[in-house]
Motif scaffolding. Sequence first.
Motif, PDB file in Angstrom:
ATOM      1  N   ARG A  64      57.758  31.734 -67.326  1.00 13.55           N
ATOM      2  CA  ARG A  64      58.626  31.440 -66.173  1.00 13.55           C
ATOM      3  C   ARG A  64      58.076  32.002 -64.876  1.00 13.55           C
ATOM      4  O   ARG A  64      58.404  31.508 -63.804  1.00 13.55           O
ATOM      5  N   ARG A  65      57.272  33.051 -64.965  1.00 10.09           N
ATOM      6  CA  ARG A  65      56.787  33.739 -63.764  1.00 10.09           C
ATOM      7  C   ARG A  65      55.279  33.569 -63.576  1.00 10.09           C
ATOM      8  O   ARG A  65      54.625  34.448 -63.033  1.00 10.09           O
ATOM      9  N   PRO A  69      53.753  26.024 -63.706  1.00 10.27           N
ATOM     10  CA  PRO A  69      54.569  25.867 -64.922  1.00 10.27           C
ATOM     11  C   PRO A  69      53.695  25.796 -66.174  1.00 10.27           C
ATOM     12  O   PRO A  69      52.719  25.057 -66.221  1.00 10.27           O
TER      13      PRO A  69
END
Length: 132
Positions: A64-65, A69
């Motif tokens: 997520r980070r 993506p």
Amino acid sequence: MSRRSPADLWAFARAWTALLAADLALRTLPYPRVERLFAPASRETKGGEEEVARLAWATAAAARRHLYPMRCLPRALCLRWLLGRRGFAAELRIGVTREDGELLAHAWVEREGRPVGEEGVAERFAALGPTS
């Protein structure tokens, strides 16, 4: 976000790095070679469900980070590799489903026949067969 332990943060850093390596490898190398590079260790550790949960969390949080993506296949390769490095046997699964006339595919990791870090994935997707 709750306060995380040093072990959690170290797992996050390893997952973030492994995710990038897996994604770049998938973009540049043939899949069989990537599969060999990210093959899990051959030893088996029993128990340690807290560590399995930590590695699943770290992989999801790092995905997520990330810089961009992360797709499911690099996430699954990363998680299986991290689990294998800690001695946990896990299998990479690739499954398909049809939604609104489209064929969709997804990759995930199973340990002892159950998906790791994902709910309902085995019911939604039909596994193609063991890949590891």
